[in-house]
Design a protein around this motif. Sequence first.
Motif, PDB file in Angstrom:
ATOM      1  N   ILE A  11     -28.367 -44.533 -34.797  1.00 28.26           N
ATOM      2  CA  ILE A  11     -29.048 -45.902 -34.173  1.00 28.26           C
ATOM      3  C   ILE A  11     -29.714 -46.338 -35.712  1.00 28.26           C
ATOM      4  CG2 ILE A  11     -31.129 -46.758 -33.050  1.00 28.26           C
ATOM      5  CD1 ILE A  11     -30.982 -43.935 -31.519  1.00 28.26           C
ATOM      6  N   GLU A  12     -29.385 -47.891 -35.513  1.00 30.02           N
ATOM      7  CA  GLU A  12     -29.767 -48.665 -37.051  1.00 30.02           C
ATOM      8  C   GLU A  12     -30.711 -49.816 -36.460  1.00 30.02           C
ATOM      9  OE1 GLU A  12     -26.058 -50.105 -38.830  1.00 30.02           O
ATOM     10  OE2 GLU A  12     -25.857 -47.951 -39.682  1.00 30.02           O
ATOM     11  N   ARG A  13     -31.533 -50.211 -37.334  1.00 32.18           N
ATOM     12  CA  ARG A  13     -32.712 -51.135 -37.020  1.00 32.18           C
ATOM     13  C   ARG A  13     -32.204 -52.484 -37.909  1.00 32.18           C
ATOM     14  NH1 ARG A  13     -36.119 -49.171 -33.255  1.00 32.18           N
ATOM     15  NH2 ARG A  13     -36.495 -46.905 -33.236  1.00 32.18           N
ATOM     16  N   ALA A  14     -32.542 -53.442 -37.398  1.00 40.19           N
ATOM     17  CA  ALA A  14     -32.120 -54.590 -38.180  1.00 40.19           C
ATOM     18  C   ALA A  14     -32.980 -55.774 -37.674  1.00 40.19           C
ATOM     19  CB  ALA A  14     -30.713 -55.022 -38.060  1.00 40.19           C
ATOM     20  N   ALA A  15     -33.113 -56.762 -38.237  1.00 41.96           N
ATOM     21  CA  ALA A  15     -34.083 -58.033 -38.200  1.00 41.96           C
ATOM     22  C   ALA A  15     -33.686 -58.735 -36.591  1.00 41.96           C
ATOM     23  CB  ALA A  15     -34.023 -59.050 -39.086  1.00 41.96           C
ATOM     24  N   ASP A  16     -32.496 -58.375 -36.142  1.00 39.54           N
ATOM     25  CA  ASP A  16     -31.937 -59.119 -34.831  1.00 39.54           C
ATOM     26  C   ASP A  16     -31.901 -58.110 -33.688  1.00 39.54           C
ATOM     27  OD1 ASP A  16     -29.674 -57.843 -35.766  1.00 39.54           O
ATOM     28  OD2 ASP A  16     -28.363 -59.506 -35.331  1.00 39.54           O
ATOM     29  N   GLY A  17     -32.723 -57.036 -34.073  1.00 41.92           N
ATOM     30  CA  GLY A  17     -32.763 -55.931 -32.849  1.00 41.92           C
ATOM     31  C   GLY A  17     -32.287 -54.630 -33.459  1.00 41.92           C
ATOM     32  N   VAL A  18     -31.673 -53.762 -32.490  1.00 43.04           N
ATOM     33  CA  VAL A  18     -31.247 -52.488 -32.705  1.00 43.04           C
ATOM     34  C   VAL A  18     -29.591 -52.444 -32.509  1.00 43.04           C
ATOM     35  CG1 VAL A  18     -31.596 -50.148 -32.453  1.00 43.04           C
ATOM     36  CG2 VAL A  18     -33.524 -51.611 -32.028  1.00 43.04           C
ATOM     37  N   ALA A  19     -28.963 -51.571 -33.313  1.00 47.80           N
ATOM     38  CA  ALA A  19     -27.561 -51.158 -33.054  1.00 47.80           C
ATOM     39  C   ALA A  19     -27.325 -49.779 -33.049  1.00 47.80           C
ATOM     40  CB  ALA A  19     -26.853 -51.951 -34.253  1.00 47.80           C
ATOM     41  N   VAL A  20     -26.151 -49.565 -32.170  1.00 48.91           N
ATOM     42  CA  VAL A  20     -25.649 -48.177 -31.977  1.00 48.91           C
ATOM     43  C   VAL A  20     -24.385 -48.468 -32.799  1.00 48.91           C
ATOM     44  CG1 VAL A  20     -27.067 -47.455 -30.169  1.00 48.91           C
ATOM     45  CG2 VAL A  20     -24.924 -48.771 -29.631  1.00 48.91           C
ATOM     46  N   VAL A  21     -24.239 -47.408 -33.713  1.00 50.24           N
ATOM     47  CA  VAL A  21     -22.635 -47.304 -34.126  1.00 50.24           C
ATOM     48  C   VAL A  21     -22.019 -46.070 -34.352  1.00 50.24           C
ATOM     49  CG1 VAL A  21     -21.789 -47.622 -36.831  1.00 50.24           C
ATOM     50  CG2 VAL A  21     -23.915 -48.821 -36.006  1.00 50.24           C
ATOM     51  N   PHE A  22     -20.757 -45.807 -33.880  1.00 47.36           N
ATOM     52  CA  PHE A  22     -20.132 -44.625 -33.727  1.00 47.36           C
ATOM     53  C   PHE A  22     -18.936 -44.803 -34.804  1.00 47.36           C
ATOM     54  CE2 PHE A  22     -22.322 -45.410 -29.811  1.00 47.36           C
ATOM     55  CZ  PHE A  22     -22.615 -44.194 -29.718  1.00 47.36           C
ATOM     56  N   GLU A  23     -18.484 -43.888 -35.582  1.00 50.36           N
ATOM     57  CA  GLU A  23     -17.473 -43.658 -36.425  1.00 50.36           C
ATOM     58  C   GLU A  23     -16.561 -42.408 -36.008  1.00 50.36           C
ATOM     59  OE1 GLU A  23     -18.253 -44.456 -40.503  1.00 50.36           O
ATOM     60  OE2 GLU A  23     -20.208 -45.102 -40.125  1.00 50.36           O
ATOM     61  N   ARG A  24     -15.157 -42.766 -35.650  1.00 43.96           N
ATOM     62  CA  ARG A  24     -14.460 -41.510 -35.133  1.00 43.96           C
ATOM     63  C   ARG A  24     -13.239 -41.984 -35.809  1.00 43.96           C
ATOM     64  NH1 ARG A  24     -16.546 -37.420 -33.018  1.00 43.96           N
ATOM     65  NH2 ARG A  24     -15.030 -37.290 -31.542  1.00 43.96           N
ATOM     66  N   GLN A  25     -12.559 -40.433 -35.964  1.00 46.08           N
ATOM     67  CA  GLN A  25     -11.034 -40.424 -36.509  1.00 46.08           C
ATOM     68  C   GLN A  25     -10.342 -39.991 -35.334  1.00 46.08           C
ATOM     69  OE1 GLN A  25      -8.893 -37.729 -37.456  1.00 46.08           O
ATOM     70  NE2 GLN A  25      -7.663 -39.391 -38.499  1.00 46.08           N
ATOM     71  N   TYR A  26      -9.245 -40.548 -35.295  1.00 43.13           N
ATOM     72  CA  TYR A  26      -8.020 -40.125 -34.447  1.00 43.13           C
ATOM     73  C   TYR A  26      -6.721 -39.883 -34.933  1.00 43.13           C
ATOM     74  CZ  TYR A  26     -11.650 -42.360 -31.219  1.00 43.13           C
ATOM     75  OH  TYR A  26     -12.543 -42.663 -30.604  1.00 43.13           O
ATOM     76  N   ALA A  27      -6.224 -38.930 -34.451  1.00 43.87           N
ATOM     77  CA  ALA A  27      -4.863 -38.283 -34.916  1.00 43.87           C
ATOM     78  C   ALA A  27      -3.654 -39.541 -34.459  1.00 43.87           C
ATOM     79  CB  ALA A  27      -4.549 -37.021 -34.539  1.00 43.87           C
ATOM     80  N   ALA A 122     -30.991 -46.528 -25.794  1.00 42.25           N
ATOM     81  CA  ALA A 122     -30.584 -45.000 -25.131  1.00 42.25           C
ATOM     82  C   ALA A 122     -29.468 -45.182 -24.129  1.00 42.25           C
ATOM     83  CB  ALA A 122     -31.850 -44.367 -24.621  1.00 42.25           C
ATOM     84  N   GLY A 123     -29.675 -46.101 -23.124  1.00 47.77           N
ATOM     85  CA  GLY A 123     -28.581 -46.303 -22.231  1.00 47.77           C
ATOM     86  C   GLY A 123     -27.244 -46.734 -22.959  1.00 47.77           C
ATOM     87  N   TYR A 124     -27.498 -47.617 -23.709  1.00 47.38           N
ATOM     88  CA  TYR A 124     -26.121 -48.059 -24.301  1.00 47.38           C
ATOM     89  C   TYR A 124     -25.398 -47.187 -25.170  1.00 47.38           C
ATOM     90  CZ  TYR A 124     -26.152 -52.600 -21.823  1.00 47.38           C
ATOM     91  OH  TYR A 124     -26.313 -53.539 -20.787  1.00 47.38           O
ATOM     92  N   ALA A 125     -26.392 -46.531 -26.106  1.00 44.76           N
ATOM     93  CA  ALA A 125     -25.811 -45.548 -26.784  1.00 44.76           C
ATOM     94  C   ALA A 125     -25.028 -44.400 -26.179  1.00 44.76           C
ATOM     95  CB  ALA A 125     -26.942 -44.953 -27.800  1.00 44.76           C
ATOM     96  N   ALA A 126     -25.665 -43.991 -25.101  1.00 46.01           N
ATOM     97  CA  ALA A 126     -25.134 -42.829 -23.952  1.00 46.01           C
ATOM     98  C   ALA A 126     -23.866 -43.426 -23.774  1.00 46.01           C
ATOM     99  CB  ALA A 126     -26.080 -42.365 -23.266  1.00 46.01           C
TER     100      ALA A 126
END
Length: 165
Positions: A11-27, A122-126
């Motif tokens: 979860i990251e906070r910014a001036a224009d709201g909050v962001a959820v970020v996912f970083e994933r590696q795929y084979a 919480a809902g969008y992150a989930a």
Amino acid sequence: MSELTQVLGRIERAADGVAVVFERQYATGRDDLWQACTDPGRLVRWFAPVSGELRPGGEFTIHFGDGDTPLCRVVSCDAPERLVWEWPIGDVATLVTAEIAADADGSRLVLRHARLTPGQVAGYAAGWDAYVRSLDAHVDGTEPPDWEAMWTALQARYAEAVHER
């Protein structure tokens, strides 16, 4: 912590709201991952049915199983590396960015959903966390997790994370 409740995003906070970020590696290769994230025939297997045009300025509708059908607008599309779209939630055009890059073991996805309110996080992150896990299964050719059970467990964990900050 069990796999079911281990959160994959941050979860990251910014001036224009909050962001959820996912970083994933795929084979899998970058082009295959791009197709999985942009081809309606593949999106339906791990995300939701999508209809419309995934091109700059295009509009598309996401058809979620609960009857929610947001009409989204593509802001930019630089295939096979970056797709940015606005997803209206209430009066706010939230912003979703999917960036795909090749790496030594296949490819990497960075998914960011920004301009969320603290109450939406919480809902969008989930939801995104459960979808990212379904994408893992789609790319691997394995059975996806139960989305509802995953969302329920993860929503509680993300709610805790939001309150801890």
